[in-house]
Design a protein around this motif. Structure first.
Motif: not given
Length: 276
Positions: A180-204
């Motif tokens: 949930a934290g990665r999906f909402t962007g509250e927790i950064p992505e573990p891969r260096a340089g990869l921005r946070s976010g989600q695919i439009p209209n996706s659910k977790n």
């Protein structure tokens, strides 16, 4: 000695595997990869007897692809599966040293290559060890070459362009298996340089939600989970960080009786890199 077996379920128990270890067409694959958030965890030194290592990272993914775990061609998959001694009539059981993590990816890859006589070991090596089933020291496969022949069923995967098209269909249900934290962007992505976010209209739906620690929840519980997202005639599209745990959701959905689903191969690593 048991005769050839034909698998009727996509998930088998440790007791089932123990009972069928001597089946003549049994092939046991170890599909383990380290978790991206814990890549330096100590390596396991033991394996289920006669297991063969299915190397997702270095053999069954396109090495020079821009994104991790990119599915290989039919020709490459055929050649490498044959090197593991896999035959057309093999019954494959794939397990994971982490419980349930990458083993469903192996199951899904074989499905996308037109092969259905494969199942995932519920609980993987952790449960196998707790129940004191037999083990041996890890060793490389040095047996005969198999006659496996892949058949293209790659429509089970979606690429970036395919996802752009799928977004136009409001009946699709995109489920993201990340936390949930990665999906909402509250927790950064573990891969260096990869921005946070989600695919439009996706659910977790974090992949851990379909598990009870190392094993899958019951079919009834899984059906309830997926029905909470499902609408009539909808198709599930599963995504995650890099196409691994999306396959956990795919296996859970299949076990719950759903038939219309696919996996976004590049998942958020690709989408987050190619979109703004």
């Amino acid at each position: 000695m048991l005769k050839n077996i034909q698998l009727t379920n996509s998930i088998v128990s440790t007791d089932w595997l123990q009972e069928h270890l001597q089946a003549t067409n049994l092939v046991i694959l170890n599909g383990t990869i380290p978790k991206v958030v814990n890549a330096n965890a100590p390596s396991e030194t033991q394996q289920i007897p006669n297991a063969r290592f299915f190397d997702i990272k270095k053999v069954f993914s396109v090495i020079d692809a821009p994104f991790p775990n990119t599915m290989v061609s039919v020709e490459t998959f055929t050649e490498e599966a044959q090197k593991l001694g896999i035959n057309q009539d093999s019954a494959i059981i794939v397990y994971d040293e982490l419980g349930i993590y990458a083993s469903p990816r192996v199951w899904y890859m074989f499905k996308s290559m037109g092969f259905d006589n494969i199942a995932v070991l519920d609980g993987g090596l952790p449960v196998w060890k707790v129940e004191n089933h037999p083990l041996e020291v890890k060793r490389e496969y040095d047996g005969q070459i198999g006659n496996f022949q892949a058949k293209d069923n790659l429509q089970l995967f979606r690429n970036y362009d395919g996802m752009l098209q799928e977004l136009q269909n409001d009946k699709n249900v995109i489920l993201d298996a990340r936390s949930a934290g990665r999906f909402t962007g509250e927790i950064p992505e573990p891969r260096a340089g990869l921005r946070s976010g989600q695919i439009p209209n996706s659910k977790n739906l974090p992949y851990t939600e379909v598990l009870n620690h190392h094993t899958f929840k019951s079919k009834t519980a899984l059906k309830t989970i997926f029905e909470s997202f499902h609408t009539q005639n909808s198709q599930f599209i599963f995504s995650c960080g890099s196409g691994i745990t999306a396959c956990v959701l795919a296996l859970a959905a299949a076990n719950a009786g759903f038939e219309k689903y696919c996996v976004y191969d590049g998942s958020w690593t690709e989408w987050g890199s190619l979109t703004q």
